[in-house]
Enzyme design. Structure first.
Site, PDB file in Angstrom:
ATOM      1  N   TRP A  83     -75.832 -28.889  41.625  1.00  0.00           N
ATOM      2  CA  TRP A  83     -74.860 -27.717  41.890  1.00  0.00           C
ATOM      3  C   TRP A  83     -74.274 -27.414  40.394  1.00  0.00           C
ATOM      4  O   TRP A  83     -73.456 -28.357  39.959  1.00  0.00           O
ATOM      5  CB  TRP A  83     -73.857 -28.301  42.745  1.00  0.00           C
ATOM      6  N   HIS A 133     -44.496  -9.092  57.976  1.00  0.00           N
ATOM      7  CA  HIS A 133     -43.655  -9.169  56.669  1.00  0.00           C
ATOM      8  C   HIS A 133     -44.417  -8.955  55.263  1.00  0.00           C
ATOM      9  O   HIS A 133     -44.378  -9.454  54.393  1.00  0.00           O
ATOM     10  CB  HIS A 133     -43.090 -10.814  56.618  1.00  0.00           C
ATOM     11  N   LYS A 172     -71.951 -29.150  50.024  1.00  0.00           N
ATOM     12  CA  LYS A 172     -71.380 -29.697  51.157  1.00  0.00           C
ATOM     13  C   LYS A 172     -70.064 -30.988  50.461  1.00  0.00           C
ATOM     14  O   LYS A 172     -68.992 -31.110  51.132  1.00  0.00           O
ATOM     15  CB  LYS A 172     -72.343 -30.747  51.680  1.00  0.00           C
ATOM     16  N   ASN A 193     -74.562 -36.990  38.365  1.00  0.00           N
ATOM     17  CA  ASN A 193     -73.834 -36.152  39.352  1.00  0.00           C
ATOM     18  C   ASN A 193     -72.389 -36.551  38.807  1.00  0.00           C
ATOM     19  O   ASN A 193     -71.833 -37.756  38.754  1.00  0.00           O
ATOM     20  CB  ASN A 193     -74.069 -36.822  40.636  1.00  0.00           C
ATOM     21  N   GLY A 194     -71.587 -35.339  38.789  1.00  0.00           N
ATOM     22  CA  GLY A 194     -70.206 -35.587  38.225  1.00  0.00           C
ATOM     23  C   GLY A 194     -69.851 -34.855  37.180  1.00  0.00           C
ATOM     24  O   GLY A 194     -70.455 -33.702  36.765  1.00  0.00           O
ATOM     25  N   LYS A 214     -64.278 -20.436  57.705  1.00  0.00           N
ATOM     26  CA  LYS A 214     -65.749 -20.307  58.283  1.00  0.00           C
ATOM     27  C   LYS A 214     -66.257 -19.007  57.853  1.00  0.00           C
ATOM     28  O   LYS A 214     -67.461 -19.118  57.737  1.00  0.00           O
ATOM     29  CB  LYS A 214     -65.387 -20.626  59.546  1.00  0.00           C
ATOM     30  N   GLU A 269     -58.394 -21.725  59.472  1.00  0.00           N
ATOM     31  CA  GLU A 269     -59.723 -22.328  59.453  1.00  0.00           C
ATOM     32  C   GLU A 269     -60.736 -21.317  59.590  1.00  0.00           C
ATOM     33  O   GLU A 269     -62.070 -21.094  59.022  1.00  0.00           O
ATOM     34  CB  GLU A 269     -60.163 -23.418  60.512  1.00  0.00           C
ATOM     35  N   GLU A 290     -67.209 -18.241  54.115  1.00  0.00           N
ATOM     36  CA  GLU A 290     -68.185 -19.267  53.350  1.00  0.00           C
ATOM     37  C   GLU A 290     -69.359 -19.043  53.773  1.00  0.00           C
ATOM     38  O   GLU A 290     -70.535 -19.063  53.174  1.00  0.00           O
ATOM     39  CB  GLU A 290     -67.785 -20.734  53.534  1.00  0.00           C
ATOM     40  N   ARG A 315     -75.863 -31.089  48.646  1.00  0.00           N
ATOM     41  CA  ARG A 315     -74.879 -31.436  47.661  1.00  0.00           C
ATOM     42  C   ARG A 315     -74.848 -30.697  46.477  1.00  0.00           C
ATOM     43  O   ARG A 315     -74.292 -30.642  45.627  1.00  0.00           O
ATOM     44  CB  ARG A 315     -75.146 -32.922  47.307  1.00  0.00           C
ATOM     45  N   CYS A 338     -74.061 -32.359  43.524  1.00  0.00           N
ATOM     46  CA  CYS A 338     -75.486 -32.581  42.913  1.00  0.00           C
ATOM     47  C   CYS A 338     -75.646 -33.996  43.698  1.00  0.00           C
ATOM     48  O   CYS A 338     -75.000 -34.917  44.084  1.00  0.00           O
ATOM     49  CB  CYS A 338     -75.385 -33.167  41.507  1.00  0.00           C
TER      50      CYS A 338
HETATM   51  C1  AGP Z   1     -65.897 -26.571  55.369  1.00  0.00           C
HETATM   52  O1  AGP Z   1     -66.305 -25.714  56.008  1.00  0.00           O
HETATM   53  C2  AGP Z   1     -65.986 -26.656  53.789  1.00  0.00           C
HETATM   54  N1  AGP Z   1     -67.241 -26.455  53.379  1.00  0.00           N
HETATM   55  C3  AGP Z   1     -65.031 -27.423  52.938  1.00  0.00           C
HETATM   56  O2  AGP Z   1     -63.898 -26.793  53.031  1.00  0.00           O
HETATM   57  C4  AGP Z   1     -64.847 -28.689  53.350  1.00  0.00           C
HETATM   58  O3  AGP Z   1     -64.184 -29.106  54.514  1.00  0.00           O
HETATM   59  C5  AGP Z   1     -64.116 -29.434  52.053  1.00  0.00           C
HETATM   60  O4  AGP Z   1     -64.776 -29.336  51.002  1.00  0.00           O
HETATM   61  C6  AGP Z   1     -63.716 -30.974  52.530  1.00  0.00           C
HETATM   62  O5  AGP Z   1     -64.874 -31.819  52.534  1.00  0.00           O
HETATM   63  P1  AGP Z   1     -64.577 -33.209  53.136  1.00  0.00           P
HETATM   64  O6  AGP Z   1     -64.199 -33.023  54.448  1.00  0.00           O
HETATM   65  O7  AGP Z   1     -65.926 -33.876  53.024  1.00  0.00           O
HETATM   66  O8  AGP Z   1     -63.378 -33.824  52.245  1.00  0.00           O
END
Ligand code: AGP
Length: 581
Positions: A71, A486, A576, A95-96, A467, A463, A470, A28, A2
């Protein structure tokens, strides 16, 4: 999660500026948005479900306004659950998370007619009920927020008192000091076009904004405090999409320069960082999501380059290891935003036992950077797309540099990184992107995709999965190359796409095992091999290979998203900055 934003001032475009600035906080959360402005008739609220970038706000003259981009945490994505929330004469954006809100909501249900399912409306109710006792707004706020368990930031307007009140505990709030207006927001880009002079609100502090004046209080002592004006370095230009259709591709392409920027660290800061690591009895490197994968790559760098074992733990899993965190422990936090709640909880614990907090963060003004003994800035500029790209490679660049500094081979590390940066610059070109797009075209309708990697490319396989998941919503999964046999190899069927990172002999053997079970192999490596059905060439970056190998996957994920009709910048269910636990 948020975004909240408020403006007071001597000019009358506060609501318009909140609406515009809030769009820069959309990363956010983008489930719904709302603005409350003070007019002659009182506080007027406009709310809409959906992204603020798709919304419209009728122009209204106002000296004061607050806004919110949501959010959803408590309650679905509905107009009723959208902020701002009003109870009586109190209007709140939040926010929170108010963790214990149900306890109060249940108690108050006979007194207050709640209109939403949110925890935020209960905050407005608590403030309203305090005010009914005849106390001042600051007294009502101080008492009301004492009931809240959890991390939060709120902005509050009262019908009968001009100005905006702000309280912070755990979630970011930054003031911007303009000539005609004062701004308060979850993040600086909300007002960066107007001013780069800021004050940071710390935990358990309250601010009152009226015109261009601001008063600050410590919530514990009740005493007024003064704040230092700080000039931040970001320029507005770099937070803009420019000529690119999406932030994600803009940020991927920026990696032509950002590695070189991340390399450019102050040597004395690096030395201080290393000194703290060498002094420590134990080292934990923590991060979340993609930053956790950058931490894992850093673990390999330290092992392979410096012969040093470090412990890497996802920040949300640190509870089990807390007993090992003591005064002689170093906690290295990797975070793009520097505001991630799971990390900040560990930082607070580390502070409570006098452990040393060190960080690698892209937001030099973040709560994490400010709580760190040494904060190395990633320097890649604002990262707006939800999917982290340039920050990831920037974080790994610093992890790599630190491993070399620890091994006393700083200049050697620098040389490797400079070589990698130059090669990345050559690698990313329109023909390369077109080739990756054609690969994406072939596999865009597959619902499963697997990625394997060995050594420091194993974290990149994990990673890669994040990517692709998401932004494209394809079920992608990463594995250590040697682990496939395995169990996971049972998932392979004729035509299953598998990305193979690296062309070392063992990984190629694993690729052959996959292919003989029907998999279609996409190789990402320095050299071509006959087992690859498709090959995405990456330059040789020696030990820094994860930095270059992850880039074609970022481009692939972006094109998967476009080809499947998704917005890569704002994927479903995500935000984000994850400022809730
Ligand atoms: C990254 O593509 C993601 N959206 C997510 O995993 C992100 O890296 C994670 O939430 C950590 O965020 P930060 O680096 O702002 O702490």
């Amino acid at each position: 999660m948020c975004g909240i934003f408020g403006i007071t001032g001597t000019v009358t475009d506060a609501a318009d500026n909140v609406f515009v600035g809030l769009k820069n906080l959309e990363y956010r959360g983008y489930d719904s948005w709302g603005v409350a402005l003070r007019s002659h008739e009182g506080i007027e609220i406009t709310k809409q479900v959906g992204k603020i970038s798709d919304g419209e706000l009728a122009t209204s003259l106002a000296h004061e306004a607050v806004g919110h981009s949501r959010w959803a945490t408590h309650g679905g994505v509905t107009l009723e659950n959208s902020h701002p929330h009003r109870v009586g004469n109190v209007v709140v954006v939040h926010n929170g998370i108010f963790e214990n809100y149900l306890e109060y909501k249940t108690k108050l249900e006979d007194t207050i007619e709640f209109k939403s399912e949110t925890d935020s409306e209960v905050i407005a109710a608590l403030i309203y009920l305090e005010l009914q006792k005849g106390v001042s707004p600051e007294e009502a706020l101080t008492t009301a927020v004492q009931n809240i368990e959890g991390r939060f930031a709120i902005l509050v307007m009262f019908d009968d008192t001009p100005g905006i009140w702000a309280v912070r505990r755990g979630s970011p709030l930054i003031l911007g000091r303009g000539d005609e207006q004062t701004f308060i927001a979850s993040d600086i880009p909300a007002f960066l076009e107007k001013t780069n002079v800021v004050n940071y609100l710390d935990d358990n502090q309250m601010a009152y904004l009226y015109n261009t004046d601001v008063d600050f209080w410590d919530l514990h002592t009740g005493e007024k405090i003064t704040k230092r004006n700080i000039e931040v370095e970001w320029d507005f230009e770099s937070a803009d999409k420019g000529e690119h259709p999406h932030f994600m591709i803009k940020e991927i392409l920026e990696q032509k320069e950002t590695i070189a920027r991340a390399i450019n660290q102050e040597r004395d800061q690096v030395d201080e960082f290393i000194k703290a690591l060498k002094k420590a009895g134990g080292i934990y490197i923590i991060g979340c999501g993609t930053a956790h994968k950058a931490a894992m790559a850093t673990e390999y760098f330290f092992a392979q380059i410096a012969g040093k074992k470090v412990n890497v733990v996802a920040a949300s899993e640190m509870d089990a290891f807390k007993t090992f965190v003591r005064a002689n422990t170093a906690i290295v936090c990797i975070s793009q935003s520097g505001e991630t709640a799971d990390i900040m909880e560990v930082v607070e614990y580390a502070e409570s036992v006098d452990a040393t907090v060190l960080s690698i963060t892209n937001v030099a003004s973040s709560s994490l950077a400010r709580a760190s003994k040494v904060a190395l800035p990633v320097k890649v500029g604002p990262e707006k797309a939800v999917a982290s790209t340039k920050a990831t490679t920037g974080q790994m660049t610093i992890g790599f540099l630190l491993a070399h500094a620890y091994a006393d081979t700083f200049n050697k590390g620098l040389g490797i990184l400079l070589g990698a940066a130059a090669n990345i610059n050559d690698m990313i070109n329109p023909r390369y992107e077109e080739h990756i797009e054609s690969v994406a075209q072939e596999f865009k309708d597959n619902e499963n995709l697997f990625i394997i990697g060995r050594g420091s490319l194993y974290p990149m396989a994990l990673e890669a999965a994040i990517k692709i998941q998401e932004v494209s919503y394809i079920h992608a999964q990463g594995f250590a190359a040697g682990e496939l046999k395995h169990g996971p190899i049972a998932l392979i069927e004729k035509g299953t796409p598998c990305i193979v990172l690296g062309d070392d002999q063992e990984t190629i053997s694993n690729a052959i095992e996959l292919k003989s079970r029907g998999a279609v192999i996409i190789g990402i490596s320095t050299g071509e091999h006959e087992v690859f059905d498709h090959w995405l060439r990456v330059p040789d970056a020696e030990m820094a290979q994860p930095l270059v190998s992850v880039i074609p996957i970022q481009i692939l994920a972006y094109h998967f998203a476009l080809l499947r009709g998704h917005d890569p910048d704002m994927p479903r269910n995500l935000a984000k900055s994850v400022t809730v636990k």
